[in-house]
Structures are given as structure tokens and as C-alpha cells.
Design a protein around this motif. Structure first.
Motif, PDB file in Angstrom:
ATOM      1  N   ILE A   1       0.759  -1.235  -0.005  1.00 19.51           N
ATOM      2  CA  ILE A   1      -0.087   0.054  -0.046  1.00 19.51           C
ATOM      3  C   ILE A   1       0.842   1.351  -0.059  1.00 19.51           C
ATOM      4  CG2 ILE A   1      -1.691   1.427   1.372  1.00 19.51           C
ATOM      5  CD1 ILE A   1      -2.846  -1.380   2.406  1.00 19.51           C
ATOM      6  N   TYR A   2       1.911   1.421   0.892  1.00 22.22           N
ATOM      7  CA  TYR A   2       2.800   2.361   1.079  1.00 22.22           C
ATOM      8  C   TYR A   2       3.406   2.877  -0.391  1.00 22.22           C
ATOM      9  CZ  TYR A   2       6.648   5.221   2.469  1.00 22.22           C
ATOM     10  OH  TYR A   2       7.607   6.337   2.704  1.00 22.22           O
ATOM     11  N   ILE A   3       3.833   1.695  -1.085  1.00 23.45           N
ATOM     12  CA  ILE A   3       4.937   1.833  -2.417  1.00 23.45           C
ATOM     13  C   ILE A   3       3.875   2.323  -3.240  1.00 23.45           C
ATOM     14  CG2 ILE A   3       6.105   0.911  -4.112  1.00 23.45           C
ATOM     15  CD1 ILE A   3       7.611  -0.948  -1.950  1.00 23.45           C
ATOM     16  N   THR A   4       2.689   1.733  -3.520  1.00 23.33           N
ATOM     17  CA  THR A   4       1.719   2.005  -4.524  1.00 23.33           C
ATOM     18  C   THR A   4       0.958   3.721  -4.303  1.00 23.33           C
ATOM     19  OG1 THR A   4       0.797  -0.350  -4.393  1.00 23.33           O
ATOM     20  CG2 THR A   4      -0.496   1.361  -5.331  1.00 23.33           C
ATOM     21  N   VAL A   5       0.954   3.867  -3.054  1.00 21.77           N
ATOM     22  CA  VAL A   5       0.455   5.404  -2.952  1.00 21.77           C
ATOM     23  C   VAL A   5       1.111   6.254  -3.059  1.00 21.77           C
ATOM     24  CG1 VAL A   5      -0.780   6.757  -1.088  1.00 21.77           C
ATOM     25  CG2 VAL A   5      -1.675   4.285  -1.405  1.00 21.77           C
ATOM     26  N   VAL A   6       2.732   6.100  -2.362  1.00 20.77           N
ATOM     27  CA  VAL A   6       3.423   7.487  -2.447  1.00 20.77           C
ATOM     28  C   VAL A   6       4.482   7.294  -3.760  1.00 20.77           C
ATOM     29  CG1 VAL A   6       3.410   7.177   0.098  1.00 20.77           C
ATOM     30  CG2 VAL A   6       5.152   6.116  -1.272  1.00 20.77           C
ATOM     31  N   ARG A   7       4.565   6.531  -4.502  1.00 18.36           N
ATOM     32  CA  ARG A   7       5.694   6.459  -5.598  1.00 18.36           C
ATOM     33  C   ARG A   7       5.817   7.626  -6.321  1.00 18.36           C
ATOM     34  NH1 ARG A   7       5.545   1.309  -9.440  1.00 18.36           N
ATOM     35  NH2 ARG A   7       3.418   2.236  -9.693  1.00 18.36           N
ATOM     36  N   ASN A   8       4.711   7.894  -6.987  1.00 13.71           N
ATOM     37  CA  ASN A   8       4.423   8.985  -7.910  1.00 13.71           C
ATOM     38  C   ASN A   8       4.499  10.360  -7.178  1.00 13.71           C
ATOM     39  OD1 ASN A   8       4.084   7.324 -10.280  1.00 13.71           O
ATOM     40  ND2 ASN A   8       1.968   7.236 -10.011  1.00 13.71           N
ATOM     41  N   ARG A   9       3.833  10.355  -5.995  1.00  8.46           N
ATOM     42  CA  ARG A   9       4.211  11.538  -5.038  1.00  8.46           C
ATOM     43  C   ARG A   9       5.581  11.867  -4.771  1.00  8.46           C
ATOM     44  NH1 ARG A   9      -1.298  11.297  -1.196  1.00  8.46           N
ATOM     45  NH2 ARG A   9      -2.688  11.319  -2.676  1.00  8.46           N
ATOM     46  N   VAL A  10       6.107  10.916  -4.173  1.00  9.26           N
ATOM     47  CA  VAL A  10       7.706  11.103  -3.824  1.00  9.26           C
ATOM     48  C   VAL A  10       8.713  11.635  -4.948  1.00  9.26           C
ATOM     49  CG1 VAL A  10       9.738   9.887  -3.146  1.00  9.26           C
ATOM     50  CG2 VAL A  10       7.647   9.511  -2.105  1.00  9.26           C
ATOM     51  N   LYS A  11       8.321  11.130  -6.152  1.00  9.04           N
ATOM     52  CA  LYS A  11       9.347  11.698  -7.121  1.00  9.04           C
ATOM     53  C   LYS A  11       8.998  12.901  -7.734  1.00  9.04           C
ATOM     54  CE  LYS A  11      10.611  10.412 -12.173  1.00  9.04           C
ATOM     55  NZ  LYS A  11      10.428   9.279 -13.054  1.00  9.04           N
ATOM     56  N   GLN A  12       7.520  13.250  -7.681  1.00  8.76           N
ATOM     57  CA  GLN A  12       7.127  14.673  -8.021  1.00  8.76           C
ATOM     58  C   GLN A  12       7.329  15.835  -6.927  1.00  8.76           C
ATOM     59  OE1 GLN A  12       2.807  15.041  -7.787  1.00  8.76           O
ATOM     60  NE2 GLN A  12       2.728  17.052  -8.283  1.00  8.76           N
ATOM     61  N   TYR A  13       7.545  15.374  -5.653  1.00  5.16           N
ATOM     62  CA  TYR A  13       7.760  16.267  -4.487  1.00  5.16           C
ATOM     63  C   TYR A  13       9.368  16.462  -4.850  1.00  5.16           C
ATOM     64  CZ  TYR A  13       3.683  15.165  -1.953  1.00  5.16           C
ATOM     65  OH  TYR A  13       2.233  14.986  -1.597  1.00  5.16           O
ATOM     66  N   GLY A  14      10.233  15.528  -5.128  1.00  4.40           N
ATOM     67  CA  GLY A  14      11.851  15.508  -5.525  1.00  4.40           C
ATOM     68  C   GLY A  14      11.997  16.454  -6.539  1.00  4.40           C
ATOM     69  N   GLU A  15      11.028  16.417  -7.652  1.00  4.95           N
ATOM     70  CA  GLU A  15      11.509  17.494  -8.787  1.00  4.95           C
ATOM     71  C   GLU A  15      11.095  18.897  -8.608  1.00  4.95           C
ATOM     72  OE1 GLU A  15       9.031  15.343 -11.548  1.00  4.95           O
ATOM     73  OE2 GLU A  15      10.473  14.038 -12.437  1.00  4.95           O
ATOM     74  N   GLN A  16       9.943  18.911  -7.928  1.00  4.47           N
ATOM     75  CA  GLN A  16       9.560  20.283  -7.497  1.00  4.47           C
ATOM     76  C   GLN A  16      10.652  20.793  -6.483  1.00  4.47           C
ATOM     77  OE1 GLN A  16       5.589  19.547  -5.685  1.00  4.47           O
ATOM     78  NE2 GLN A  16       4.707  19.461  -7.824  1.00  4.47           N
ATOM     79  N   GLU A  17      10.951  20.018  -5.646  1.00  2.00           N
ATOM     80  CA  GLU A  17      12.070  20.582  -4.549  1.00  2.00           C
ATOM     81  C   GLU A  17      13.193  21.228  -5.241  1.00  2.00           C
ATOM     82  OE1 GLU A  17      14.247  19.503  -0.324  1.00  2.00           O
ATOM     83  OE2 GLU A  17      12.954  17.972  -1.254  1.00  2.00           O
ATOM     84  N   TYR A  18      13.754  20.168  -6.083  1.00  2.00           N
ATOM     85  CA  TYR A  18      14.925  20.639  -6.762  1.00  2.00           C
ATOM     86  C   TYR A  18      14.811  21.818  -7.738  1.00  2.00           C
ATOM     87  CZ  TYR A  18      18.033  20.360 -11.069  1.00  2.00           C
ATOM     88  OH  TYR A  18      19.021  21.095 -12.006  1.00  2.00           O
TER      89      TYR A  18
END
Length: 325
Positions: free
Chosen positions: A172-189
Motif C-alpha cells: 500500500i505504501y509503495i503504491t500510494v506514495v511512489r509517484n508523489r515522492v518523485k513529484q516532490y523531489g522534482e519540485q524541490e530541486y
């Protein structure tokens, strides 16, 4: 990803990387030995409680094993950090040299602050937030395999219950957060890159800003950038809390199930389950946290690939002294 990482390494770094990988597996083996040293103590306390002398001897042995493990693990961790920071040094120098050799038009097009951010911050991020988690995850996987095999041999119910309780939460954790985590990383960079550009442009164009009274506009842009960085960092830290909560919840459910299944051996099975969960669940939890960290840091990987491979300057490396002698 492994193939892409290897393409960035020099031959000497690949050879040294094999030794570093070996040191990671040694640490995992030591963790397994330290965990196993607690089982005789557990047995004499729960099942053979009348033999307190034996429990005391095994407790002393476990203490010696765990202290020795800690010392060796500390030395090996220092060795691993030296390798990772040496790689950061070499990649940072390589990007710095390649960007300069690409000429003034390239530097102006990319921006002084953006290139400086890539040279200093992105190389460090690649080393400490992609390579370091990958290495530790490899060690945790080995430990998980060793503990799993040992528990299957002793009593398969303990490991089955442990995984049945935890794996659904992991999926559940991986399925839910995978795309969000990558998006947060790109936005933060992107937000940090814009912040660096704003600061550089402010100090470089001080006179023009004073003449045109334009500094308030840049102040507003700066604050908006800080808000963006803060928002993404809060989201990331919130997501990283979930694995700990999920693992603790899984342990409670698992212990209840073991009490119901244990029968006459309930005390020993619950004890072994608790000791195993004490080390196994943090390993599983780190796999989730490491995955999150890597996804968040992927923009740095792409920046380095572009700077080192696409814009590589072949004559730069001949001037670099080996970092691992």
C-alpha cells in the motif's frame, strides 16, 4: 539503475565498489550473528528459567558479540563513507571541469547559479541519497534473507505471520506514495535551483535593482521559493513517518496472532517473534524509507548523467589523482 550507476564509475571505483559491497554483506552477517546470540538467553529465561547460571553466561556472550559487532560495523561504515565521499569528490570535479570546457555560451545559457548548484549539491545528493541508500538496502535484504531462512527452519509460523502482517502495508505504501515522492523531489530541486538563481541575480545586479526599485519583487519571488521548498519538505517528512507507524502496527497484530497460535509454546514463539521483529521490521522499514529517499533524489542522478556522459570531456580525467590509493 545499476547499469546507469556503473556507467558513471571509473574502473578503479568499480573494483573498490566490490570491496565496499563485501563490507556491507559482512555487516549484515554480523547483525545476524548478534541477533542469534540473543536466542539462547531468551530460551533460558522463558523455557529453562531454573538455570540462571546458563542464562547469565549466554547474556555475557551476547554482550561481547554485540559490542564486537558494533566496533567492526563502525569501522566498516567509515570505510563505506570514505568511498562514497571520494566518489562525490571525483564527480563534482568532473562536472566542474566539463561545464567550464563547454564554453561561455553554455555557462550563460544554463546560468551561473544553476551550474554551481549542480556541481556542489547534486553530486553530494547522488552520493549520499542514492548510492548510500542502495548500499544499505542491499545489506538489509541479505539480513532479511538470513533471518527468514533461520525462522523457517525453527518454526515457519513466526516468519509467515510477520510477513502477512507487514507486506500488505508495504504494498500500500509503495503504491500510494511512489509517484508523489518523485513529484516532490522534482519540485524541490526546481525550487532550490530557482532560489540559487534569485540570490545570484540579486547580488550581481545590485545597482540596477536599486535604480529601478525592483528588489521588493525579487523578495516576493524568494519567499515564494522558500514556501515551495518548505511545502515539499514537509510532505516528504510526513511520508517518511508512515513506515515506522505501519511496522509498529504490524508487530502488535503479529504478537496477538502468535499468542493465539502458540499453544503450549506460546511464550517462546512470542519471544522469538519479538526478537526477530526487533531487527527484521526496521530492515523492512528501511527498504521503504530508502526507496522514498532514492525517488526523491532522482533529479540529481539525471543532472549528473547529463553533465558527465553527455557533456563529457575526455582529457579532464587524466589530471585527476586516484582517490582511493
Amino acid at each position: 539503475m545499476l547499469k546507469r550507476i556503473l556507467s558513471l564509475l571509473e574502473p578503479v571505483e568499480k573494483k573498490e565498489g566490490i570491496k565496499v559491497t563485501g563490507s556491507i554483506f559482512i555487516v549484515s552477517l554480523l547483525d545476524f550473528v548478534g541477533l542469534a546470540s540473543l536466542l539462547p538467553v531468551l530460551y533460558y529465561l522463558l523455557e529453562g528459567g531454573e538455570n540462571k547460571i546458563a542464562a547469565l553466561y549466554f547474556s555475557v556472550l551476547a554482550f561481547v558479540v554485540i559490542v564486537s559487532k558494533g566496533l567492526v560495523s563502525t569501522l566498516l561504515a567509515r570505510y563505506q563513507s570514505k568511498y562514497l565521499l571520494g566518489l562525490y569528490k571525483r564527480l563534482s570535479f568532473r562536472l566542474y571541469s566539463n561545464y567550464y570546457k563547454n564554453g561561455l555560451l553554455f555557462i550563460k545559457e544554463k546560468g551561473y547559479s544553476s551550474l554551481g548548484h549542480s556541481v556542489n549539491f547534486m553530486c553530494y545528493t547522488f552520493s549520499e541519497r542514492i548510492l548510500a541508500p542502495l548500499m544499505r538496502m542491499a545489506g538489509e535484504v541479505l539480513l532479511i534473507v538470513l533471518v527468514t531462512v533461520a525462522l523457517l527452519i525453527y518454526d515457519w509460523r513466526t516468519i509467515v505471520v510477520l510477513y502477512l502482517c507487514f507486506i500488505p502495508f508495504m504494498v500500500i505504501y509503495i503504491t500510494v506514495v511512489r509517484n508523489r515522492v518523485k513529484q516532490y523531489g522534482e519540485q524541490e530541486y526546481e525550487a532550490k535551483r530557482q532560489q540559487a538563481r534569485i540570490v545570484t541575480d540579486t547580488f550581481r545586479g545590485y545597482t540596477e535593482l536599486e535604480i529601478n526599485d525592483a528588489f521588493p519583487a525579487l523578495q516576493e519571488s524568494f519567499l515564494n521559493g522558500v514556501d515551495e521548498v518548505t511545502r515539499n519538505r514537509i510532505n516528504m517528512e510526513t511520508i517518511q513517518i508512515f513506515p515506522r507507524f505501519l511496522s509498529e502496527f504490524a508487530v502488535i497484530i503479529g504478537m496477538i496472532i502468535m499468542v493465539l497460535l502458540g499453544g503450549e509454546n506460546a511464550r517462546m514463539l512470542v519471544g522469538i517473534f519479538a526478537v526477530s521483529a526487533f531487527r527484521l521490521l526496521p530492515a523492512l522499514r528501511y527498504l521503504l524509507a530508502g526507496y522514498t529517499q532514492i525517488q526523491n533524489a532522482l533529479p540529481s542522478f539525471e543532472v549528473i548523467e547529463e553533465g558527465v556522459i553527455t557533456n563529457d570531456v575526455t582529457n579532464v580525467q587524466s589530471n585527476v589523482v586516484s582517490l582511493y590509493n
